[in-house]
Design a protein around this motif. Structure first.
Motif, PDB file in Angstrom:
ATOM      1  N   ASP A 175       0.844  -1.204   0.000  1.00 46.21           N
ATOM      2  CA  ASP A 175       0.000   0.000   0.000  1.00 46.21           C
ATOM      3  C   ASP A 175       0.878   1.252   0.000  1.00 46.21           C
ATOM      4  N   ARG A 176       0.462   2.250  -0.765  1.00 43.83           N
ATOM      5  CA  ARG A 176       1.148   3.539  -0.808  1.00 43.83           C
ATOM      6  C   ARG A 176       0.089   4.648  -0.884  1.00 43.83           C
ATOM      7  N   GLU A 177       0.525   5.892  -0.682  1.00 41.74           N
ATOM      8  CA  GLU A 177      -0.410   7.015  -0.829  1.00 41.74           C
ATOM      9  C   GLU A 177       0.310   8.223  -1.415  1.00 41.74           C
ATOM     10  N   LYS A 184      -5.793  12.906  -0.250  1.00 45.04           N
ATOM     11  CA  LYS A 184      -4.910  11.751  -0.366  1.00 45.04           C
ATOM     12  C   LYS A 184      -5.506  10.725  -1.327  1.00 45.04           C
ATOM     13  N   ASP A 218      -4.991   6.782  -2.305  1.00 47.58           N
ATOM     14  CA  ASP A 218      -4.396   5.534  -1.828  1.00 47.58           C
ATOM     15  C   ASP A 218      -4.241   4.547  -2.983  1.00 47.58           C
ATOM     16  N   SER A 238      -2.965   0.494  -3.909  1.00 49.93           N
ATOM     17  CA  SER A 238      -2.646  -0.851  -3.423  1.00 49.93           C
ATOM     18  C   SER A 238      -2.309  -1.728  -4.625  1.00 49.93           C
TER      19      SER A 238
END
Length: 211
Positions: free
Chosen positions: A57-59, A123, A125, A127
């Motif tokens: 996961d990143r944002e 934000k 997100d 994945s």
């Protein structure tokens, strides 16, 4: 030598007239500012030895630095490496509780016209998943891509890119062959059904013979 007052004020006025546009251009802010979670080398995703079922996961935070509303697009671009591996990977993109995309990379199409109010931020997100059903044909493959975010208003356009680098597991035990497992389950199930049918017929014949 004395400078006449009129000439002095004329020179000062000319200086301000010439300098104001230059100062205005140099102090102008970018329309967006972006920051995101990343690996040590700066990539948004830099994943090694992926196994089927692995994910990360990143944002990314998109900030509107201007005093007017802007719009931005999210795109995904394959760069190099294995297209087979690239097309197998799955990506989910969420904006708050809204899912913007959730499918394999091969099915991605640009997400356009996302609004962002003046002087605000939001934000996004991400994945990235190596699907659990992936087989041995993906072992030892590498692929590189990038997520590209383009923001624009009536006068300006700005683009930022976030690299993605992934490779699947190399060496060691082979990746599980899910197709073989499924075939084995069906084979065992069929055999049990046949054996059960014979047992049931045997019991029914014995019961009839006793009567």
């Amino acid at each position: 030598m004395l400078i006449k007052p009129k000439l002095f004020f004329s020179v000062i006025l000319l200086f301000f007239i010439l300098s104001v546009p230059i100062q205005g251009a140099s102090s102008q802010n970018n329309i967006i500012d972006m920051k995101g979670t990343s690996s040590e080398n700066g990539n948004l995703f830099d994943l090694e030895n992926l196994k089927p079922g692995d994910w990360a996961d990143r944002e990314i935070t998109v900030s509107n630095q201007s005093n007017n509303a802007i719009t931005y697009d999210i795109d995904l671009r394959y760069i190099d490496g294995s297209e087979l591996f690239y097309n197998q990977l799955s990506l989910e993109i969420k904006q708050g509780d809204t899912i913007l995309f959730h499918d394999k990379l091969s099915n991605f199409s640009m997400i356009t016209a996302l609004p962002l109010s003046a002087n605000s931020e939001e934000k996004i997100d991400f994945s990235l998943t190596f699907p659990a059903e992936s087989g041995n044909e993906f072992q030892g493959l590498t692929t590189n891509a990038e997520i590209v975010i383009t923001a624009y208003d009536d006068t300006e356009t700005e683009t930022s890119s976030f690299p993605i680098s992934t490779d699947s597991q190399t060496g060691g035990s082979p990746l599980p062959s899910t197709a073989t497992i499924m075939f084995n389950i069906l084979l065992v199930g069929g055999a049990l059904l046949i054996v059960g049918s014979f047992i049931l017929l045997y019991l029914l014949r014995n019961k009839v013979a006793e009567e």
